[in-house]
Design an enzyme around this catalytic site. Structure first.
Site, short mmCIF file in Angstrom:
data_model
loop_
_atom_site.label_atom_id
_atom_site.label_comp_id
_atom_site.label_asym_id
_atom_site.label_seq_id
_atom_site.Cartn_x
_atom_site.Cartn_y
_atom_site.Cartn_z
N SER A 266 0.83 -1.20 0.00
CA SER A 266 0.00 0.00 0.00
C SER A 266 0.87 1.25 0.00
O SER A 266 1.70 1.43 -0.89
CB SER A 266 -0.97 -0.05 1.18
OG SER A 266 -2.03 0.85 0.98
N ASP A 378 -8.54 -6.06 -5.46
CA ASP A 378 -8.18 -4.93 -4.61
C ASP A 378 -8.93 -3.70 -5.08
O ASP A 378 -8.65 -3.15 -6.14
CB ASP A 378 -6.67 -4.68 -4.68
CG ASP A 378 -6.19 -3.64 -3.69
OD1 ASP A 378 -7.03 -2.96 -3.07
OD2 ASP A 378 -4.96 -3.50 -3.53
N HIS A 409 -6.72 -6.25 -0.92
CA HIS A 409 -5.59 -5.38 -0.65
C HIS A 409 -4.47 -6.14 0.06
O HIS A 409 -4.71 -6.84 1.03
CB HIS A 409 -6.05 -4.21 0.22
CG HIS A 409 -5.10 -3.07 0.28
ND1 HIS A 409 -4.69 -2.40 -0.83
CD2 HIS A 409 -4.47 -2.48 1.32
CE1 HIS A 409 -3.86 -1.44 -0.49
NE2 HIS A 409 -3.70 -1.47 0.82
#
Length: 650
Positions: A266, A378, A409
Site C-alpha cells: 500500500s 483490490d 488489498h
C-alpha cells in the site's frame, strides 16, 4: 541439480567506493569448502580447513538461511538520516528516523550486507480523522466533518486497512516477529522482514516517512518531499547522505554493500515506486505490493471524485492528517490545509498538484528491477495502479515480473519468489530469474499459473455491441453488429442509494441498463483492460457515469468483475471541466479497471451501466436522467483468442 556455494559480493559501485569485506571465519565451522567461479560473484576458494571470507550461501538460485536467526545475535541501531528538504519550514533540513537491523558478522567478521528496506508513514499508528461528506450535489464544495467512515473507527472493509499491511510481514512469512525486543534505547519501529532476510545475510532497514513518528517534516500524501525523504536513506546506505544517532554523533553505513531492495504494501509499497522514479543509484530492486503509481488514480477517475474502496470520502488531506503522528502537532497545519485546497474535490480535474504525485511521469528513470504484486480484487488500490506501472516498465525494458492473486488489498509473493528476486539483484547472483515467465497469476481455483507475460499476448481486443432489452429487462451483448437493430435510446434514472450489486442482480430496474451475452460454450479468459465507448445525453449539467463488467451464472446471479467511472464534464480531458448541455449527445470513452478473469462455460458476460456508484462516487439526490444511444455504443474486452472465444452455447 542443486548446488551450495558460499560467496562474497563483488566490488560495489557506490559514491563511497566501499571495499568488499575481507574478514574471515573458519570454513570447517560451516562445513563449506568450494572452489569455482560464478558470473558476477567471487566464490570462496581455499584449502580444506582454511579461513574464507564471510558471505551468503546460494542454493537453487536463492540465498540460504545459514546465519543466526537468534534475535540476540543481531545488531540494532537507530539513526536520523538528513534530507535536502525542509518541508515543515523550520529552517532545518528534515531528518528521517530509521532503524537498522544487521548481523553481528558485519561488526566482527567484515560481512558486507545488501539491504531490504521498508519505509512507512504507519509505524507510529494514526489519528482519528473525519472523511469528507459525499452525500451532496456534484460540483459542490463540502467541508469535512460528516465522515460516515474514518480510519480510526469502524471500517467498511477491514481488508482494505493499510495499517494492517504496515504492521504485517510483507515477506509473506505470516506476520511480524512482534516479540523481538529492542536492543537500542528506543522502541522498535518494526520487525517485518527480519526473520526472513537476516539469516540469509541481508540487513533490514525500517524508516518512518516524513511527518510521522520520530521523523521531521510534513506528510503530503505522495508529495515530492516524501519521495526525497525515503530516497535519502538509500543515499545514506551508499555514503551520499549523513545520518546521526540520538546523541548527535554521525553514523556511517560502512557495513552495507550499497545495494538496496525496497518492499512494502500500500503506502509502504507506493514509496518504492516513488523512490525508483528518481533513478537513485544503489536501489537495485523493488517489490511494490498493492502500490500506487499515480495518486490521481487513487482518489479520482476520469474527472470523477472516486473513493478508494472502503474509504468513501477520504482524500489527500484526510490521509495526511491520519499519518501526521510526529510530536509537533502544529508545524504542519498550513501544509495540510494547502492539500485540502489543491486537491480540488469540486471538479475532480487533474492539475499540477496531482502531476507532482504521478510517478508515471518519471518511469523512464527507473532502473531498479521491479516485481509488481497486486490483488485482482483490490478495490482500495485498484488494479490500474499496477497495470499502468508494469506496462510502462515493460515498454522501457526494465527487468520486471508481476504477481496477481485472487485476494484484495495486500498479498505478497512467496518467500521463494522474493528470494530469487533479491538474490539476483541484491547479491548480484546470476540465477536466471530474468528468464523466468514474467507473470504469475493465481487462478480462480487458487492454483498458481505461470504465463510468458501480462496481459496475455494472445488477448485480442474484442468489440461487442449493445442490443436493447424490453421493459427494463437486460438487452444483448454481442459481437454481431447485425443484431444491433434500429436506433434506440434507453434511459437510466440515477439513484445513488442503490448499490451496484443490487442493480446488477435486478431483473428489471429504471436505475440501470444491463446487457448480457449468450451463454458461453467454453470458458473465456479476459486479460487486460476493458473499455466502453458510450453515446449519451443528460437532462442535467452534471452526472456520474459508471460501468460494470459482470459474470452472470446459470441462475442469473451477478458477480461484478470490474468497474469504471467517468465525469462527462471531462469527456475531452481529465484536466479540463466543460459543462454538459442538457439534451446534447456526447461520446464518452473510458476504461474499467484491468483484470484477469476466466468466465466459465455456461455463464454469460454482462455489462451494466448506471449513474452514481454508492460505494465509490459522490452521491447526489436521485433523479438525474441519462440517455444511451445503443446503436452508437460499444464495449471492448481483451479476450484471449479474440471474438472466436465467445462462441455461444448451442
Amino acid at each position: 541439480m542443486s548446488s551450495s556455494r558460499r560467496v562474497t559480493p563483488g566490488p560495489v559501485p557506490s559514491a563511497a567506493s566501499r571495499r568488499t569485506g575481507a574478514a574471515r571465519r573458519g570454513a570447517a565451522a560451516l562445513g563449506l569448502a568450494v572452489a569455482t567461479t560464478v558470473t558476477g560473484l567471487t566464490v570462496n576458494s581455499a584449502p580444506a580447513g582454511a579461513a574464507v571470507p564471510v558471505g551468503p550461501v546460494i542454493q537453487d538460485g536463492m540465498a540460504q538461511p545459514v546465519f543466526s536467526s537468534n534475535r540476540n545475535d543481531w545488531i540494532r541501531e537507530e539513526v536520523w538520516v538528513e534530507t535536502p528538504v525542509d518541508s515543515d519550514g523550520d529552517g532545518r533540513n528534515d531528518r528521517v528516523h530509521a532503524e537498522v537491523t544487521r548481523l553481528r558478522e558485519t561488526e566482527t567478521a567484515g560481512l558486507k550486507s545488501p539491504v531490504v528496506y521498508e519505509v512507512s508513514p504507519y509505524y507510529a499508528g494514526g489519528n482519528d480523522v473525519a472523511n469528507h461528506d459525499v452525500d451532496h450535489e456534484l460540483n459542490q464544495a463540502v467541508r469535512p466533518g460528516k465522515g460516515w467512515l474514518n480510519r480510526g473507527g469502524k471500517l467498511l472493509d477491514p481488508a482494505a486497512d493499510e495499517r494492517l499491511s504496515a504492521a504485517a510481514d510483507d515477506s509473506g512469512a505470516g506476520g511480524a516477529d512482534a516479540s523481538l525486543a529492542a536492543s537500542g534505547p528506543q522502541p522498535v519501529i518494526s520487525t517485518s522482514h527480519e526473520s526472513n532476510w537476516l539469516p540469509r545475510g541481508f540487513a533490514v532497514v525500517h524508516a518512518e516517512s516524513l511527518g510521522s513518528g520520530q521523523s521531521d517534516g510534513c506528510p503530503t500524501t505522495g508529495g515530492r518531499n516524501e519521495t526525497i525523504g525515503a530516497k535519502s536513506v538509500v543515499d545514506w546506505l551508499n555514503g551520499r547522505a549523513k545520518a546521526y544517532d540520538a546523541s548527535g554523533r554521525e553514523v556511517g553505513a560502512t557495513w552495507s554493500t550499497g545495494k538496496v531492495g525496497m518492499i512494502g504494501t500500500s503506502y509502504n509499497g507506493t514509496l518504492p515506486n516513488a523512490v525508483a522514479s528518481t533513478g537513485v543509484e544503489g536501489l537495485e530492486a523493488i517489490v511494490p505490493i498493492s502500490a500506487i503509481s499515480s495518486w490521481y488514480d487513487y482518489y479520482r477517475a476520469n474527472g470523477a471524485v472516486v473513493a478508494a474502496g472502503g474509504y468513501q470520502g477520504e482524500d489527500t488531506d484526510v490521509l495526511a492528517e491520519y499519518v501526521y503522528t510526529r510530536a509537533d502537532r502544529q508545524v504542519c497545519r498550513s501544509v495540510i490545509e494547502e492539500l485540502a485546497k489543491a486537491q480540488d474535490r469540486v471538479t475532480g480535474d487533474y492539475n499540477a498538484f496531482w502531476d507532482e504525485r504521478n510517478y508515471m511521469n518519471d518511469v523512464g528513470k527507473v532502473h531498479a528491477a521491479v516485481l509488481v504484486a497486486h490483488g485482482l480484487n483490490d478495490w482500495n488500490v485498484k488494479t490500474k495502479q499496477a497495470a499502468q506501472w508494469y506496462e510502462a516498465l515493460k515498454a522501457r525494458g526494465v527487468p520486471h515480473k508481476i504477481y496477481l492473486h485472487q485476494g484484495g488489498h495486500g498479498g505478497s509473493p512467496s518467500v521463494d519468489v522474493l528470494n530469487r528476486w533479491f538474490t539476483r539483484y541484491l547479491w548480484d547472483y546470476q540465477n536466471g530469474v530474468e528468464n523466468d515467465p514474467r507473470a504469475l497469476v493465481q487462478r480462480e481455483d487458487k492454483t498458481l499459473v505461470q504465463y510468458a507475460e501480462w496481459p496475455d499476448p494472445a488477448a485480442a481486443n474484442t468489440e461487442l455491441n449493445l442490443a436493447p432489452g424490453a421493459g427494463g429487462a437486460a438487452g444483448v451483448l454481442t459481437p454481431d453488429r447485425t443484431r444491433k437493430g434500429k436506433p434506440v435510446t434507453e434511459t437510466i434514472v440515477d439513484d445513488a442509494t442503490q448499490r451496484a450489486q443490487t442493480l446488477a442482480d435486478a431483473a428489471t430496474s429504471p436505475n440501470r441498463l444491463a446487457y448480457k451475452s449468450e451463454a458461453l460454450t467454453a470458458a473465456a479468459r479476459l486479460s487486460g483492460t476493458p473499455r466502453v465507448s458510450l453515446r449519451m445525453s443528460f437532462d442535467q449539467p452534471a452526472a456520474n457515469v459508471t460501468a460494470l463488467l459482470v459474470d452472470y451464472d446459470q441462475s442469473g446471479k451477478a458477480k461484478i468483475i470490474t468497474r469504471g467511472w467517468t465525469d462527462p464534464q471531462n469527456r475531452k480531458s481529465i484536466s479540463r471541466t466543460e459543462p454538459v448541455k442538457p439534451g446534447t449527445p456526447y461520446r464518452l470513452d473510458f476504461d474499467l479497471q484491468p483484470h484477469d478473469y476466466i468466465f466459465p462455460a455456461g455463464h454469460r458476460i454482462g455489462v451494466v451501466l448506471l449513474s452514481s456508484d454508492y460505494e465509490y462516487t459522490i452521491r447526489p439526490a436521485p433523479g438525474a436522467r441519462l440517455h444511451l444511444d445503443t446503436t452508437k455504443s460499444t464495449v471492448t474486452l481483451p479476450i484471449v483468442g479474440g471474438a472466436g472465444a465467445l462462441t455461444p452455447e448451442s
